[in-house]
Scaffold this motif. Structure first.
Motif, PDB file in Angstrom:
ATOM      1  N   ARG A  80       0.874  -1.177   0.000  1.00 52.40           N
ATOM      2  CA  ARG A  80       0.000   0.000   0.000  1.00 52.40           C
ATOM      3  C   ARG A  80       0.906   1.220   0.000  1.00 52.40           C
ATOM      4  N   HIS A  81       1.287   1.665  -1.203  1.00 56.51           N
ATOM      5  CA  HIS A  81       2.337   2.670  -1.311  1.00 56.51           C
ATOM      6  C   HIS A  81       1.931   4.033  -0.772  1.00 56.51           C
ATOM      7  N   GLN A  82       0.617   4.330  -0.785  1.00 55.29           N
ATOM      8  CA  GLN A  82       0.204   5.635  -0.246  1.00 55.29           C
ATOM      9  C   GLN A  82       0.549   5.728   1.242  1.00 55.29           C
ATOM     10  N   TYR A  85       4.902   5.058   1.546  1.00 60.13           N
ATOM     11  CA  TYR A  85       5.822   6.132   1.193  1.00 60.13           C
ATOM     12  C   TYR A  85       5.779   7.245   2.228  1.00 60.13           C
ATOM     13  N   ASN A  86       4.597   7.566   2.728  1.00 65.17           N
ATOM     14  CA  ASN A  86       4.508   8.602   3.762  1.00 65.17           C
ATOM     15  C   ASN A  86       5.145   8.134   5.066  1.00 65.17           C
ATOM     16  N   ILE A 203       5.968  10.969  -5.222  1.00 62.16           N
ATOM     17  CA  ILE A 203       6.516   9.789  -5.890  1.00 62.16           C
ATOM     18  C   ILE A 203       5.504   9.314  -6.918  1.00 62.16           C
ATOM     19  N   ASP A 205       4.402   6.137  -9.260  1.00 62.25           N
ATOM     20  CA  ASP A 205       4.572   4.715  -9.507  1.00 62.25           C
ATOM     21  C   ASP A 205       4.053   4.367 -10.895  1.00 62.25           C
ATOM     22  N   THR A 255       2.779 -10.874  -4.933  1.00 61.63           N
ATOM     23  CA  THR A 255       2.803  -9.423  -4.776  1.00 61.63           C
ATOM     24  C   THR A 255       1.467  -8.838  -5.212  1.00 61.63           C
ATOM     25  N   GLU A 256       0.940  -7.932  -4.410  1.00 59.96           N
ATOM     26  CA  GLU A 256      -0.248  -7.169  -4.813  1.00 59.96           C
ATOM     27  C   GLU A 256      -0.012  -5.709  -4.453  1.00 59.96           C
ATOM     28  N   PHE A 257      -0.372  -4.822  -5.376  1.00 59.58           N
ATOM     29  CA  PHE A 257      -0.352  -3.388  -5.097  1.00 59.58           C
ATOM     30  C   PHE A 257      -1.769  -2.947  -4.760  1.00 59.58           C
ATOM     31  N   ARG A 258      -1.910  -2.054  -3.789  1.00 56.59           N
ATOM     32  CA  ARG A 258      -3.228  -1.509  -3.452  1.00 56.59           C
ATOM     33  C   ARG A 258      -3.138   0.017  -3.407  1.00 56.59           C
ATOM     34  N   TYR A 259      -4.098   0.658  -4.038  1.00 57.42           N
ATOM     35  CA  TYR A 259      -4.192   2.119  -3.999  1.00 57.42           C
ATOM     36  C   TYR A 259      -5.629   2.501  -3.721  1.00 57.42           C
ATOM     37  N   THR A 260      -5.826   3.520  -2.922  1.00 58.63           N
ATOM     38  CA  THR A 260      -7.165   4.037  -2.666  1.00 58.63           C
ATOM     39  C   THR A 260      -7.308   5.363  -3.389  1.00 58.63           C
ATOM     40  N   VAL A 261      -8.417   5.506  -4.126  1.00 60.08           N
ATOM     41  CA  VAL A 261      -8.674   6.745  -4.869  1.00 60.08           C
ATOM     42  C   VAL A 261      -9.924   7.413  -4.291  1.00 60.08           C
TER      43      VAL A 261
ATOM     44  N   ILE B 203     -12.721   4.509  -4.369  1.00 58.10           N
ATOM     45  CA  ILE B 203     -12.483   3.257  -5.095  1.00 58.10           C
ATOM     46  C   ILE B 203     -11.140   2.699  -4.657  1.00 58.10           C
ATOM     47  N   ASP B 205      -8.173   0.032  -5.635  1.00 59.99           N
ATOM     48  CA  ASP B 205      -7.611  -0.805  -6.689  1.00 59.99           C
ATOM     49  C   ASP B 205      -6.658  -1.823  -6.075  1.00 59.99           C
ATOM     50  N   ILE B 207      -3.851  -4.626  -7.641  1.00 59.63           N
ATOM     51  CA  ILE B 207      -3.215  -4.984  -8.917  1.00 59.63           C
ATOM     52  C   ILE B 207      -2.310  -6.185  -8.724  1.00 59.63           C
ATOM     53  N   TYR B 259       0.219   5.844 -10.686  1.00 63.39           N
ATOM     54  CA  TYR B 259      -0.364   6.498  -9.514  1.00 63.39           C
ATOM     55  C   TYR B 259       0.630   7.522  -8.988  1.00 63.39           C
ATOM     56  N   VAL B 261       1.761   9.639  -5.653  1.00 66.33           N
ATOM     57  CA  VAL B 261       1.621   9.650  -4.197  1.00 66.33           C
ATOM     58  C   VAL B 261       2.247  10.934  -3.664  1.00 66.33           C
TER      59      VAL B 261
END
Lengths: 268, 268
Positions: A80-82, A85-86, A203, A205, A255-261, B203, B205, B207, B259, B261
């Protein structure tokens, strides 16, 4: 789920679910192909295709004499890069002890600090076209190339393969940043850059996939001919300049990437 | 870029760069393997491994009699979901004409509205374990399953394969939402949900990657045994409930997710 799912996929999904639910555990043997055929799960071709798919997806291994057994899998990474990274950036401002005992690798995998081994090799290389374009510098500009991989202690299996780039002349403002023996650096790249007056503001991605090269598959401990996820990570400073670029190769089977929008509200 | 790049990868990257730079264009033939060997680019094994890698990556096709030729590739999709999802949501509140002539597929690919064909098939299915867990409903709950794929007119090649789910009893509040002949619905899912008083607030995501199933590879027009990107997209309403879940299969050779960040500033 799709109404058009072929029979072999149904059989593969059945066992994938049973493995996920722990009905079959690492090291357990799946039923013999001829047993499944006899039980009416499909033709020999169907069942073999199902087992091949499970193998390609990294869930099982097939060995002569031992049949098809559930793989013992290295830790799953949900990235969960959001948050990551913070968190990583703020860690760089904490005390030395806290920086020493924490890191993003531990955060991604849930491993303790002493369960992670860091391998680092640095060298000076001229920027190729792609790296030059990322930084907006001339091709041939001298870069500090840093290759990293992490593992559990003594394991040859890498969690990911990282190629990180800094402009060499910028990194050289603190000679310690050129010295790979100082890795793992407490507080990571954010802290390293802070020693030369650079703060990362944003950053970007980029995420793609391709088949693993044979040496990558071996190092990541994934089946030959299986896919990797590629992460291109571009860090921009508060001055708006690209200050670091990493190309990361991650095992596709874990591996899974997760992003919240968040979305802007409708005005009524 | 890595100092440890094997010879076959160097050869493959050389041609990948020349293709990217347009020195070889779609339909052009790459040099014969024996020519490259004669010119000292490596052994026959090295050159063959390089060409196989380019084929697996979808850059070239090899046919008996025609050698290795550069593939004509369907449009590349760079998906910036942070922009896309907000844009798509606000589109739902525009006038009918604007909604009719715009869509996210066009936005992703740069194709015009009349260059995109939408295929839709709906059916009512009980939620399996995974879908039930996404929505937080009991397995077996009746769902509206919507299968979509988009193509350029008359083409059998799908841009992506979409499986979207809504709780059937919720969708049924507007019977038009159960009718696949109303697709493509101007303004998409956001507009559809707005007709039953639902606004999406966020939303998530997820991946991942895996190898394409044979039927997926055929439909997406990618080489057999090559990877796909999987997008799990979960939409949460302003009331905090999951109101839609989509599982999307995208061609691995021409999809990138991006994305951005933003990071919190350090306090000095």
């Amino acid at each position: 789920m799709s109404p058009k799912k072929p029979k072999w996929r149904e059989v593969a999904d059945h066992f994938a679910n049973e493995i996920a639910e722990g009905k079959y555990r690492p090291g357990d043997q799946l039923p013999m192909i001829r047993e499944l055929v006899a039980q009416g799960h499909g033709s020999k071709t169907t069942v073999m295709a199902a087992y091949s798919a499970l193998e390609a997806e990294g869930l099982v291994t097939t060995t002569r004499g031992h049949g098809t057994t559930v793989r013992r899998r290295p830790p799953q990474q949900i990235r969960r890069h959001q948050d990551r990274y913070n968190w990583e950036k703020q860690l760089a401002k904490r005390g030395d002890g806290e920086r020493r005992n924490n890191g993003v690798v531990e955060k991604d995998t849930g491993l303790d600090h002493d369960e992670v081994e860091c391998h680092a090799a640095f060298n000076a290389v001229p920027a190729d076209q792609e790296v030059a374009a990322r930084f907006g510098v001339e091709p041939g500009t001298l870069m500090l190339h840093r290759h990293y991989w992490h593992s559990t202690p003594g394991s040859p299996i890498a969690l990911s393969l990282i190629n990180s780039y800094l402009v060499h002349a910028v990194a050289a403002r603190n000679p310690d940043l050129l010295d790979s023996s100082r890795e793992p650096w407490p507080g990571g790249t954010h802290h390293q850059l802070s020693t030369i007056g650079i703060e990362i503001a944003e950053i970007e991605d980029g995420i793609r996939t391709r088949l693993a090269a044979p040496d990558e598959a071996r190092h990541l401990g994934i089946p030959a001919g299986s896919p990797v996820l590629l992460l291109d990570k571009t860090s921009r400073s508060t001055a708006g300049e690209v200050v670091e670029y990493s190309h990361v190769v991650l095992p596709g089977d874990r591996t899974e990437f997760r992003y919240t929008v968040p979305l802007d509200r409708w005005e009524d």
